[in-house]
Design a protein around this motif. Structure first.
Motif, PDB file in Angstrom:
ATOM      1  N   SER A  68       0.841  -1.196   0.000  1.00 22.60           N
ATOM      2  CA  SER A  68       0.000   0.000   0.000  1.00 22.60           C
ATOM      3  C   SER A  68       0.878   1.248   0.000  1.00 22.60           C
ATOM      4  CB  SER A  68      -0.891   0.011   1.242  1.00 22.60           C
ATOM      5  OG  SER A  68      -0.108   0.263   2.413  1.00 22.60           O
ATOM      6  N   SER A  69       0.256   2.369  -0.325  1.00 24.84           N
ATOM      7  CA  SER A  69       0.994   3.636  -0.287  1.00 24.84           C
ATOM      8  C   SER A  69       1.486   3.928   1.129  1.00 24.84           C
ATOM      9  CB  SER A  69       0.107   4.789  -0.781  1.00 24.84           C
ATOM     10  OG  SER A  69      -1.068   4.893   0.012  1.00 24.84           O
ATOM     11  N   PHE A  70       0.701   3.551   2.148  1.00 24.71           N
ATOM     12  CA  PHE A  70       1.112   3.796   3.530  1.00 24.71           C
ATOM     13  C   PHE A  70       2.410   3.063   3.854  1.00 24.71           C
ATOM     14  CE2 PHE A  70      -3.647   4.228   4.851  1.00 24.71           C
ATOM     15  CZ  PHE A  70      -3.738   5.403   4.123  1.00 24.71           C
ATOM     16  N   GLN A  71       2.562   1.849   3.328  1.00 16.79           N
ATOM     17  CA  GLN A  71       3.796   1.092   3.562  1.00 16.79           C
ATOM     18  C   GLN A  71       4.970   1.709   2.806  1.00 16.79           C
ATOM     19  OE1 GLN A  71       1.838  -2.501   2.280  1.00 16.79           O
ATOM     20  NE2 GLN A  71       2.132  -3.463   4.269  1.00 16.79           N
ATOM     21  N   LEU A  72       4.693   2.280   1.629  1.00 18.09           N
ATOM     22  CA  LEU A  72       5.750   2.896   0.826  1.00 18.09           C
ATOM     23  C   LEU A  72       6.202   4.243   1.380  1.00 18.09           C
ATOM     24  CD1 LEU A  72       4.383   2.035  -2.728  1.00 18.09           C
ATOM     25  CD2 LEU A  72       6.489   1.150  -1.714  1.00 18.09           C
ATOM     26  N   ASP A  73       5.375   4.841   2.243  1.00 14.88           N
ATOM     27  CA  ASP A  73       5.737   6.148   2.803  1.00 14.88           C
ATOM     28  C   ASP A  73       6.959   6.070   3.699  1.00 14.88           C
ATOM     29  OD1 ASP A  73       3.686   7.538   1.578  1.00 14.88           O
ATOM     30  OD2 ASP A  73       2.284   7.234   3.230  1.00 14.88           O
ATOM     31  N   ASN A  74       7.207   4.925   4.279  1.00 13.61           N
ATOM     32  CA  ASN A  74       8.290   4.804   5.260  1.00 13.61           C
ATOM     33  C   ASN A  74       9.321   3.771   4.832  1.00 13.61           C
ATOM     34  OD1 ASN A  74       5.610   5.407   7.233  1.00 13.61           O
ATOM     35  ND2 ASN A  74       7.412   6.667   7.581  1.00 13.61           N
ATOM     36  N   ILE A  75       9.755   3.874   3.563  1.00 19.03           N
ATOM     37  CA  ILE A  75      10.847   3.026   3.104  1.00 19.03           C
ATOM     38  C   ILE A  75      12.114   3.860   2.996  1.00 19.03           C
ATOM     39  CG2 ILE A  75       9.296   1.483   1.839  1.00 19.03           C
ATOM     40  CD1 ILE A  75      10.502   2.770  -0.768  1.00 19.03           C
ATOM     41  N   ASP A  76      13.233   3.175   2.989  1.00 17.18           N
ATOM     42  CA  ASP A  76      14.538   3.824   2.852  1.00 17.18           C
ATOM     43  C   ASP A  76      15.340   3.129   1.759  1.00 17.18           C
ATOM     44  OD1 ASP A  76      16.818   5.344   3.306  1.00 17.18           O
ATOM     45  OD2 ASP A  76      17.540   3.987   4.876  1.00 17.18           O
ATOM     46  N   SER A  77      15.580   1.830   1.931  1.00 14.76           N
ATOM     47  CA  SER A  77      16.378   1.076   0.961  1.00 14.76           C
ATOM     48  C   SER A  77      15.580  -0.030   0.272  1.00 14.76           C
ATOM     49  CB  SER A  77      17.588   0.463   1.662  1.00 14.76           C
ATOM     50  OG  SER A  77      17.176  -0.402   2.719  1.00 14.76           O
ATOM     51  N   PHE A  78      14.296  -0.164   0.589  1.00  9.78           N
ATOM     52  CA  PHE A  78      13.456  -1.221   0.017  1.00  9.78           C
ATOM     53  C   PHE A  78      13.554  -1.198  -1.503  1.00  9.78           C
ATOM     54  CE2 PHE A  78       9.189  -2.418  -1.665  1.00  9.78           C
ATOM     55  CZ  PHE A  78       9.218  -3.760  -1.324  1.00  9.78           C
ATOM     56  N   ARG A  79      13.941  -2.340  -2.068  1.00 12.52           N
ATOM     57  CA  ARG A  79      14.208  -2.410  -3.508  1.00 12.52           C
ATOM     58  C   ARG A  79      13.669  -3.716  -4.090  1.00 12.52           C
ATOM     59  NH1 ARG A  79      20.019  -3.977  -5.885  1.00 12.52           N
ATOM     60  NH2 ARG A  79      19.320  -4.473  -8.001  1.00 12.52           N
ATOM     61  N   PRO A  80      12.487  -3.698  -4.693  1.00 13.71           N
ATOM     62  CA  PRO A  80      11.967  -4.914  -5.294  1.00 13.71           C
ATOM     63  C   PRO A  80      12.680  -5.254  -6.600  1.00 13.71           C
ATOM     64  CG  PRO A  80      10.443  -3.102  -5.638  1.00 13.71           C
ATOM     65  CD  PRO A  80      11.552  -2.572  -4.778  1.00 13.71           C
ATOM     66  N   ASP A  81      12.886  -6.536  -6.821  1.00 13.97           N
ATOM     67  CA  ASP A  81      13.450  -6.981  -8.093  1.00 13.97           C
ATOM     68  C   ASP A  81      12.464  -6.741  -9.230  1.00 13.97           C
ATOM     69  OD1 ASP A  81      16.033  -8.748  -7.280  1.00 13.97           O
ATOM     70  OD2 ASP A  81      14.457  -8.939  -5.782  1.00 13.97           O
ATOM     71  N   VAL A  82      11.186  -6.919  -8.920  1.00 16.76           N
ATOM     72  CA  VAL A  82      10.111  -6.617  -9.862  1.00 16.76           C
ATOM     73  C   VAL A  82       9.113  -5.719  -9.150  1.00 16.76           C
ATOM     74  CG1 VAL A  82       8.277  -7.531 -11.322  1.00 16.76           C
ATOM     75  CG2 VAL A  82      10.396  -8.833 -11.032  1.00 16.76           C
ATOM     76  N   PHE A 137      -3.245  15.077  -4.635  1.00 19.50           N
ATOM     77  CA  PHE A 137      -3.125  13.880  -5.464  1.00 19.50           C
ATOM     78  C   PHE A 137      -1.670  13.639  -5.844  1.00 19.50           C
ATOM     79  CE2 PHE A 137      -3.792  11.786  -9.772  1.00 19.50           C
ATOM     80  CZ  PHE A 137      -4.065  10.546  -9.234  1.00 19.50           C
ATOM     81  N   GLN A 138      -0.889  14.717  -6.009  1.00 18.49           N
ATOM     82  CA  GLN A 138       0.523  14.555  -6.351  1.00 18.49           C
ATOM     83  C   GLN A 138       1.285  13.882  -5.212  1.00 18.49           C
ATOM     84  OE1 GLN A 138       2.017  15.221  -9.438  1.00 18.49           O
ATOM     85  NE2 GLN A 138       3.594  13.961  -8.483  1.00 18.49           N
ATOM     86  N   ASN A 139       0.961  14.244  -3.983  1.00 20.38           N
ATOM     87  CA  ASN A 139       1.613  13.584  -2.839  1.00 20.38           C
ATOM     88  C   ASN A 139       1.323  12.084  -2.835  1.00 20.38           C
ATOM     89  OD1 ASN A 139       2.568  16.030  -1.985  1.00 20.38           O
ATOM     90  ND2 ASN A 139       1.072  16.298  -0.344  1.00 20.38           N
ATOM     91  N   TYR A 140       0.074  11.736  -3.119  1.00 20.99           N
ATOM     92  CA  TYR A 140      -0.316  10.326  -3.181  1.00 20.99           C
ATOM     93  C   TYR A 140       0.394   9.620  -4.333  1.00 20.99           C
ATOM     94  CZ  TYR A 140      -3.495   6.329  -3.928  1.00 20.99           C
ATOM     95  OH  TYR A 140      -4.032   5.073  -4.122  1.00 20.99           O
ATOM     96  N   THR A 141       0.482  10.284  -5.474  1.00 23.15           N
ATOM     97  CA  THR A 141       1.181   9.732  -6.637  1.00 23.15           C
ATOM     98  C   THR A 141       2.657   9.503  -6.329  1.00 23.15           C
ATOM     99  OG1 THR A 141      -0.350  10.818  -8.166  1.00 23.15           O
ATOM    100  CG2 THR A 141       1.774  10.146  -9.063  1.00 23.15           C
ATOM    101  N   ASP A 142       3.276  10.471  -5.677  1.00 27.25           N
ATOM    102  CA  ASP A 142       4.689  10.328  -5.304  1.00 27.25           C
ATOM    103  C   ASP A 142       4.890   9.117  -4.397  1.00 27.25           C
ATOM    104  OD1 ASP A 142       5.282  12.606  -6.760  1.00 27.25           O
ATOM    105  OD2 ASP A 142       5.322  13.929  -5.009  1.00 27.25           O
ATOM    106  N   SER A 143       3.936   8.893  -3.504  1.00 27.85           N
ATOM    107  CA  SER A 143       4.029   7.750  -2.604  1.00 27.85           C
ATOM    108  C   SER A 143       4.009   6.441  -3.393  1.00 27.85           C
ATOM    109  CB  SER A 143       2.872   7.777  -1.606  1.00 27.85           C
ATOM    110  OG  SER A 143       2.874   6.633  -0.792  1.00 27.85           O
ATOM    111  N   LYS A 144       3.119   6.345  -4.350  1.00 29.28           N
ATOM    112  CA  LYS A 144       3.043   5.131  -5.172  1.00 29.28           C
ATOM    113  C   LYS A 144       4.349   4.899  -5.936  1.00 29.28           C
ATOM    114  CE  LYS A 144      -1.106   3.424  -4.478  1.00 29.28           C
ATOM    115  NZ  LYS A 144      -1.235   2.157  -3.738  1.00 29.28           N
ATOM    116  N   PHE A 145       4.945   5.960  -6.433  1.00 31.61           N
ATOM    117  CA  PHE A 145       6.175   5.821  -7.215  1.00 31.61           C
ATOM    118  C   PHE A 145       7.385   5.505  -6.349  1.00 31.61           C
ATOM    119  CE2 PHE A 145       4.060   7.115 -11.055  1.00 31.61           C
ATOM    120  CZ  PHE A 145       4.848   6.574 -12.058  1.00 31.61           C
ATOM    121  N   ASN A 146       7.225   5.549  -5.041  1.00 28.11           N
ATOM    122  CA  ASN A 146       8.322   5.086  -4.173  1.00 28.11           C
ATOM    123  C   ASN A 146       8.693   3.630  -4.443  1.00 28.11           C
ATOM    124  OD1 ASN A 146       8.997   7.372  -2.737  1.00 28.11           O
ATOM    125  ND2 ASN A 146       7.563   6.970  -1.067  1.00 28.11           N
ATOM    126  N   ILE A 147       7.779   2.893  -5.054  1.00 23.38           N
ATOM    127  CA  ILE A 147       8.030   1.469  -5.296  1.00 23.38           C
ATOM    128  C   ILE A 147       9.222   1.250  -6.228  1.00 23.38           C
ATOM    129  CG2 ILE A 147       6.509   1.098  -7.308  1.00 23.38           C
ATOM    130  CD1 ILE A 147       5.536  -1.468  -5.740  1.00 23.38           C
TER     131      ILE A 147
END
Length: 448
Positions: free
Chosen positions: A160-174, A192-202
């Protein structure tokens, strides 16, 4: 002396899992929950001799942490989190914390809609192919708990976006990004831009050898890709056009082009329906191909997939009328996809706690397909006012049995009765699962 105190905020599945992983890695662990911890989680903490408190947050026991793992449900604006940030104490999500202690390959899936279906289907494809794979994130068992006690080669993670808000080095292979539509904006300053930025943390930490699977038809995603430098290998998914690398829907066929290998799957033959599920299926197929799963095994596994309940779930067919439970459709975007999944006339059951919905998105589909609207809610005015000139018949109810009986009266053989609320459930039900289960019970009562 350098502190090794790990504080966990939140005593649910993810919090207790993080506490168990932290203890196994030598941290001095303290867990704090402002609410009451469920008995099964309390017992785990007691059995493992992990210090904890509930129904309070004792700041003196929290503000001396070296690291904090925060539940996704706690906003960054809460006074306790603000106090931690002012002291420059690192705050991470369970997803971030667990990822630091595993060498497994990670497939991380996010999006405003479709995450769960795509995650479950991807896990199914890996599992059926014989891969040693775990399921975690926003679904199933805690990621951290599994990292502590199991040894998987792959994890399929719903994020979820909430989980992506507090990442530092999390790096998925896919990394998979299915869509971005307005949701949870109250957590993002109504931006909406803040929410979009959160999603792109992935994709924030991805490198050239990683893969990024995304829905190319999304205007929001396309705009962001034009403005961002993402080094990972991009695989596009489209419902409308051919893609150089990735997968498309062409008529009834899902066609992938990955590493010059073509894979074709008849979409109507699959157990999941609708254009949104075509996107979900293509993303899962590509993730499986990236992992090296043979096309023949993918094709075989696709046919045996069973989706999670409350997502376009067929409940029954009674006198030629098909009853569909889509209680998970808690926003307008989900209802748009649900309505687009059927060519038959629809009696729509909708309503609940409105989250600032804009019903113009579904107006044309409702006008074309919906023969009757049953509003199941304590607050019906907004839905009624919007659709009373568009839908031939509207019935207002606060009882699910009455709502289903009214839908049955309007429906004839060949019609669909569709529960797809566009709203949260908390006015009449505990949650969307409770709403969906009560709907299924009400449909069952029609048979008796």
């Amino acid at each position: 002396m350098v502190s090794n105190k790990l504080v966990i905020l939140g005593g649910g599945e993810s919090g207790v899992g993080a506490a168990i992983l932290g203890q196994s890695k030598g941290y001095d662990v303290f867990l704090s929950d402002g609410g009451k911890i469920q008995e099964k989680y309390r017992q785990e903490l007691v059995d493992r001799n992990i210090s904890f408190e509930d129904e309070q947050h004792t700041q003196s026991l929290i503000l001396d942490a070296a690291l904090v793992v925060k539940s996704p449900g706690i906003p960054d604006t809460s006074p306790l989190v603000v106090a931690l940030a002012e002291r420059n104490i690192p705050i991470v999500s369970e997803i971030e914390f667990a990822s630091r202690y595993t060498d497994a390959k990670l497939v991380a899936i996010t999006g405003s809609n479709g995450k769960t279906t795509t995650t479950l289907l991807t896990y199914h494809l890996f599992k059926q192919a014989g891969y040693n794979v775990g399921l975690a994130g926003n679904i199933g068992e805690s990621f951290a708990w599994q990292v502590a006690e199991k040894n998987f080669d792959y994890y399929i993670l719903e994020i979820s976006s909430f989980q992506l808000d507090n990442i530092d080095s999390f790096r998925p292979d896919v990394a998979v990004l299915l869509n971005i539509t307005p949701d949870h904006l109250d957590r993002y300053g109504y931006s909406f831009q803040n929410y979009t930025d959160s999603k792109f943390n992935i994709v924030r930490n991805q490198k050239a050898e990683d893969h990024f699977i995304y829905f190319e038809d999304s205007e929001v995603i396309a705009k962001e890709l034009a403005d961002r430098i993402i080094p990972s290998q991009k695989l596009a998914v489209s419902l409308t056009h051919a893609v150089a690398h990735g997968m498309r829907l062409n008529g009834d066929e899902l066609i992938s082009n990955y590493k010059n290998s073509t894979f074709t799957q008849n979409y109507p033959a699959l157990p999941i329906k609708g254009p949104h599920n075509a996107v979900n299926a293509m993303a899962a197929i590509l993730a499986a191909q990236v992992a090296g799963i043979e096309n023949s095994k993918i094709a075989e596994a696709l046919l045996t997939f069973e989706n999670a309940p409350h997502r376009l779930e067929k409940v029954a067919e009674i006198a030629g009328v098909t009853y569909i439970n889509d209680s998970k459709a808690t926003n307008v975007d989900s209802v748009f996809y649900a309505l687009g999944s059927f060519s038959e006339p629809i009696v729509l059951i909708a309503g609940g706690v409105d989250k600032g919905n804009d019903y113009s998105q579904i107006e044309e589909l409702v006008k074309a397909k919906v023969k009757g609207l049953v509003i199941l809610s304590t607050k019906h005015e907004k839905l009624k006012d919007y659709f009373e000139e568009i839908v031939p018949r509207i019935h207002i109810s606060q009882d699910v049995n009455d709502a289903v009986r009214q839908a049955q009266q309007w429906a004839v053989s060949g019609d669909i009765v569709l529960l797809s609320p566009a709203c949260a459930s908390f006015d009449l039900f505990r949650n969307y699962e409770d709403r969906g289960n009560k709907f299924k019970e009400a449909v069952g009562n029609l048979i008796q």
